[in-house]
Design an enzyme around this catalytic site. Structure first.
Site, PDB file in Angstrom:
ATOM      1  N   SER A  35       0.846  -1.188   0.000  1.00 42.74           N
ATOM      2  CA  SER A  35       0.000   0.000   0.000  1.00 42.74           C
ATOM      3  C   SER A  35       0.880   1.235   0.000  1.00 42.74           C
ATOM      4  O   SER A  35       1.843   1.317   0.761  1.00 42.74           O
ATOM      5  CB  SER A  35      -0.895   0.008   1.239  1.00 42.74           C
ATOM      6  OG  SER A  35      -1.604   1.233   1.319  1.00 42.74           O
ATOM      7  N   TYR A  59      -4.560  -1.612   9.537  1.00 40.53           N
ATOM      8  CA  TYR A  59      -4.335  -1.790   8.100  1.00 40.53           C
ATOM      9  C   TYR A  59      -2.920  -1.362   7.718  1.00 40.53           C
ATOM     10  O   TYR A  59      -2.193  -2.098   7.046  1.00 40.53           O
ATOM     11  CB  TYR A  59      -5.368  -0.978   7.303  1.00 40.53           C
ATOM     12  CG  TYR A  59      -5.081  -0.971   5.813  1.00 40.53           C
ATOM     13  CD1 TYR A  59      -5.390  -2.077   5.042  1.00 40.53           C
ATOM     14  CD2 TYR A  59      -4.478   0.133   5.207  1.00 40.53           C
ATOM     15  CE1 TYR A  59      -5.112  -2.082   3.680  1.00 40.53           C
ATOM     16  CE2 TYR A  59      -4.210   0.133   3.855  1.00 40.53           C
ATOM     17  CZ  TYR A  59      -4.526  -0.973   3.096  1.00 40.53           C
ATOM     18  OH  TYR A  59      -4.242  -0.983   1.755  1.00 40.53           O
TER      19      TYR A  59
END
Length: 170
Positions: free
Chosen positions: A73, A88
């Site tokens: 990410s 996350y």
């Protein structure tokens, strides 16, 4: 893990793309985060990626070739913190560091490992299908031999030039 290794044992896996990921629930304070959601996120984003990678590596090592592309990410590389997405961001940081360390461990064995990051913009559904993993990323991973003095490609999206080069290469 044993069952997964048994299934993979007979396969000639040349390319593994770890693209599974969970980002829900969205923005939430850590003390408000549902524990079951934590567990699900950690199982998918961290454990599954690690287990599947561990299952395919023995075959790649035996063949002295292979490529692993882990989808990380951009939130863990492009910005210093990702408030309200703590779990996350932590799991995706694992993907980044895991990829870096495995790259160093396995490059001498002919295995190329990299982390490709989604940009923050690619989290929008209408952009996601085309921006997450273009076919040329996998091809570039197979075509690019690991260089002993360079870190693995980490999080930059493939450029049009890189895609054109990958497409033009036999």
């Amino acid at each position: 893990m044993r069952r997964l290794r048994e299934v993979v044992d007979g396969l000639d896996v040349g390319l593994l793309v770890n693209n599974a990921g969970v980002a829900k629930p969205c923005a939430v304070y850590l003390h408000e985060f549902d524990v079951d959601a934590w567990v699900k996120m950690i199982r998918v984003n961290l454990w599954a990626l690690t287990e599947v990678t561990a299952a395919v590596l023995p075959g790649m090592v035996a063949r002295r070739r292979g490529a692993i592309v882990n989808i990380g990410s951009g939130s863990t590389e492009a910005i210093p913190s990702f408030p309200l997405y703590t779990i996350y961001a932590a799991t995706k940081r694992h993907v980044s560091q895991f990829s870096r360390s495995l790259y160093v461990e396995y490059r001498s064995k002919g295995i190329h490992i990299q982390c490709q990051g989604r940009s923050l913009q690619s989290h929008r559904p209408h952009v996601q299908r085309s921006a997450i993993l273009r076919p040329c990323v996998a091809r570039l991973a197979l075509l690019s031999p690991p260089h002993p003095h360079l870190p693995p490609p980490l999080c930059p999206p493939p450029t049009p030039l890189a895609c054109a080069l990958a497409t033009a290469t036999p």
